[in-house]
Write a protein that holds these residues in place. Structure first.
Motif, PDB file in Angstrom:
ATOM      1  N   TYR A  66       0.836  -1.196   0.000  1.00  0.00           N
ATOM      2  CA  TYR A  66       0.000   0.000   0.000  1.00  0.00           C
ATOM      3  C   TYR A  66       0.879   1.259   0.000  1.00  0.00           C
ATOM      4  N   THR A  67       1.954   1.206   0.749  1.00  0.00           N
ATOM      5  CA  THR A  67       2.900   2.322   0.773  1.00  0.00           C
ATOM      6  C   THR A  67       3.508   2.530  -0.612  1.00  0.00           C
ATOM      7  N   ARG A  68       3.848   1.418  -1.297  1.00  0.00           N
ATOM      8  CA  ARG A  68       4.373   1.529  -2.663  1.00  0.00           C
ATOM      9  C   ARG A  68       3.310   2.077  -3.612  1.00  0.00           C
ATOM     10  N   LEU A  69       2.047   1.685  -3.418  1.00  0.00           N
ATOM     11  CA  LEU A  69       0.962   2.220  -4.235  1.00  0.00           C
ATOM     12  C   LEU A  69       0.908   3.736  -4.101  1.00  0.00           C
ATOM     13  N   LEU A  70       0.928   4.226  -2.854  1.00  0.00           N
ATOM     14  CA  LEU A  70       0.903   5.673  -2.634  1.00  0.00           C
ATOM     15  C   LEU A  70       2.134   6.344  -3.244  1.00  0.00           C
ATOM     16  N   ARG A  77       3.007   7.589 -11.580  1.00  0.00           N
ATOM     17  CA  ARG A  77       2.961   6.343 -12.333  1.00  0.00           C
ATOM     18  C   ARG A  77       1.585   5.678 -12.300  1.00  0.00           C
ATOM     19  N   VAL A  78       0.641   6.258 -11.548  1.00  0.00           N
ATOM     20  CA  VAL A  78      -0.696   5.684 -11.424  1.00  0.00           C
ATOM     21  C   VAL A  78      -1.724   6.730 -11.853  1.00  0.00           C
ATOM     22  N   SER A  79      -2.578   6.342 -12.770  1.00  0.00           N
ATOM     23  CA  SER A  79      -3.633   7.256 -13.206  1.00  0.00           C
ATOM     24  C   SER A  79      -5.008   6.791 -12.751  1.00  0.00           C
ATOM     25  N   ALA A  80      -5.133   5.517 -12.387  1.00  0.00           N
ATOM     26  CA  ALA A  80      -6.418   4.987 -11.935  1.00  0.00           C
ATOM     27  C   ALA A  80      -6.193   3.902 -10.898  1.00  0.00           C
ATOM     28  N   VAL A  81      -7.034   3.892  -9.886  1.00  0.00           N
ATOM     29  CA  VAL A  81      -7.001   2.861  -8.856  1.00  0.00           C
ATOM     30  C   VAL A  81      -8.374   2.201  -8.850  1.00  0.00           C
ATOM     31  N   PRO A  93      -9.311   7.812   9.003  1.00  0.00           N
ATOM     32  CA  PRO A  93      -9.209   9.126   8.360  1.00  0.00           C
ATOM     33  C   PRO A  93      -7.787   9.493   7.939  1.00  0.00           C
ATOM     34  N   ARG A  94      -6.793   9.037   8.702  1.00  0.00           N
ATOM     35  CA  ARG A  94      -5.406   9.357   8.332  1.00  0.00           C
ATOM     36  C   ARG A  94      -5.015   8.699   7.010  1.00  0.00           C
ATOM     37  N   ASP A  95      -5.435   7.443   6.820  1.00  0.00           N
ATOM     38  CA  ASP A  95      -5.151   6.777   5.552  1.00  0.00           C
ATOM     39  C   ASP A  95      -5.928   7.416   4.412  1.00  0.00           C
ATOM     40  N   LEU A  96      -7.166   7.824   4.686  1.00  0.00           N
ATOM     41  CA  LEU A  96      -7.961   8.508   3.664  1.00  0.00           C
ATOM     42  C   LEU A  96      -7.268   9.802   3.238  1.00  0.00           C
ATOM     43  N   ILE A  97      -6.755  10.551   4.180  1.00  0.00           N
ATOM     44  CA  ILE A  97      -6.083  11.813   3.858  1.00  0.00           C
ATOM     45  C   ILE A  97      -4.850  11.554   2.999  1.00  0.00           C
ATOM     46  N   ARG A  98      -4.067  10.527   3.333  1.00  0.00           N
ATOM     47  CA  ARG A  98      -2.892  10.185   2.522  1.00  0.00           C
ATOM     48  C   ARG A  98      -3.305   9.832   1.094  1.00  0.00           C
ATOM     49  N   LEU A  99      -4.351   9.014   0.968  1.00  0.00           N
ATOM     50  CA  LEU A  99      -4.846   8.614  -0.348  1.00  0.00           C
ATOM     51  C   LEU A  99      -5.420   9.818  -1.096  1.00  0.00           C
ATOM     52  N   GLN A 100      -6.186  10.617  -0.381  1.00  0.00           N
ATOM     53  CA  GLN A 100      -6.803  11.805  -0.989  1.00  0.00           C
ATOM     54  C   GLN A 100      -5.739  12.785  -1.481  1.00  0.00           C
ATOM     55  N   ASP A 101      -4.714  13.008  -0.686  1.00  0.00           N
ATOM     56  CA  ASP A 101      -3.638  13.921  -1.090  1.00  0.00           C
ATOM     57  C   ASP A 101      -2.947  13.434  -2.361  1.00  0.00           C
ATOM     58  N   ALA A 102      -2.619  12.146  -2.406  1.00  0.00           N
ATOM     59  CA  ALA A 102      -1.952  11.593  -3.591  1.00  0.00           C
ATOM     60  C   ALA A 102      -2.871  11.657  -4.807  1.00  0.00           C
ATOM     61  N   THR A 104      -5.354  13.756  -5.342  1.00  0.00           N
ATOM     62  CA  THR A 104      -5.554  15.150  -5.730  1.00  0.00           C
ATOM     63  C   THR A 104      -4.360  15.692  -6.503  1.00  0.00           C
ATOM     64  N   ARG A 105      -3.175  15.475  -5.968  1.00  0.00           N
ATOM     65  CA  ARG A 105      -1.966  16.026  -6.598  1.00  0.00           C
ATOM     66  C   ARG A 105      -1.714  15.464  -7.997  1.00  0.00           C
ATOM     67  N   HIS A 106      -2.160  14.236  -8.239  1.00  0.00           N
ATOM     68  CA  HIS A 106      -1.805  13.579  -9.501  1.00  0.00           C
ATOM     69  C   HIS A 106      -3.014  13.125 -10.312  1.00  0.00           C
ATOM     70  N   ALA A 107      -4.188  13.671  -9.989  1.00  0.00           N
ATOM     71  CA  ALA A 107      -5.425  13.395 -10.742  1.00  0.00           C
ATOM     72  C   ALA A 107      -5.655  11.897 -10.942  1.00  0.00           C
ATOM     73  N   VAL A 108      -5.568  11.148  -9.851  1.00  0.00           N
ATOM     74  CA  VAL A 108      -5.769   9.703  -9.902  1.00  0.00           C
ATOM     75  C   VAL A 108      -7.249   9.405  -9.648  1.00  0.00           C
TER      76      VAL A 108
END
Length: 169
Positions: A66-70, A77-81, A93-102, A104-108
């Protein structure tokens, strides 16, 4: 488990097939492949494997796939999950924020069997609120399950039940 289509950056997750009530590993794989195919991805999936590791935030360091995915999301390198269910991606919520940030920044784009998650898009406050509510309730359910397991262990010990694995042979 997380999946990634190297040609289109598709990711997914699955549950433990040995646990009663869970949807089998193969059924989830098939479902995620259908989600990806519906978006035009070719299905050439590569696995990120966190099999058997809880999504508990206390075990985040053990979720290396999961860390490598983020990290791959952050590296562009990821456009869709694609995931079988949102709770395979986050239960806190902390994991959601990490996922949401990634995202948002890269339009995934993130899609589950429940539909496309609007996290990271910023244009749907209700969807973002719902994502946080599910993260809070996911964490609550996980904590309740851990409490039940501890209580069962204490009760079994008090009864004198044999604990641990049976001896080999």
């Amino acid at each position: 488990r997380y999946w990634r289509d190297w040609s289109s950056d598709v990711c997914s997750s699955d549950l433990d097939a040995d646990s009663p009530g869970d949807i089998s590993r193969e059924a989830q794989r098939a479902t995620v492949r259908k989600l990806a195919a519906a978006d035009g991805h070719n299905g050439n999936l590569v696995e990120y494997d966190d099999w058997g590791i809880s999504a508990d935030v206390a075990k985040s360091a053990k979720r290396t796939a999961y860390t490598r995915l983020l990290a791959d999301m952050e590296a562009g390198r990821v456009s869709a999950v694609y995931a079988f269910d949102a709770d395979r991606l986050y239960r806190d919520p902390r994991d959601l924020i990490r996922l949401q940030d990634a995202a948002t920044r890269h339009a995934v784009a993130i899609t589950t069997t429940g539909g496309r998650l609007a996290i990271g898009e910023g244009d749907d406050p209700a969807a973002e609120g719902f994502a946080f509510i599910t993260a809070v309730f996911g964490r609550m359910e996980l904590q309740k399950a851990k409490k039940r397991v501890r209580a069962a262990f204490v009760a079994r010990r008090a009864r004198g039940d044999a604990l641990g694995r049976p001896p080999y042979g």
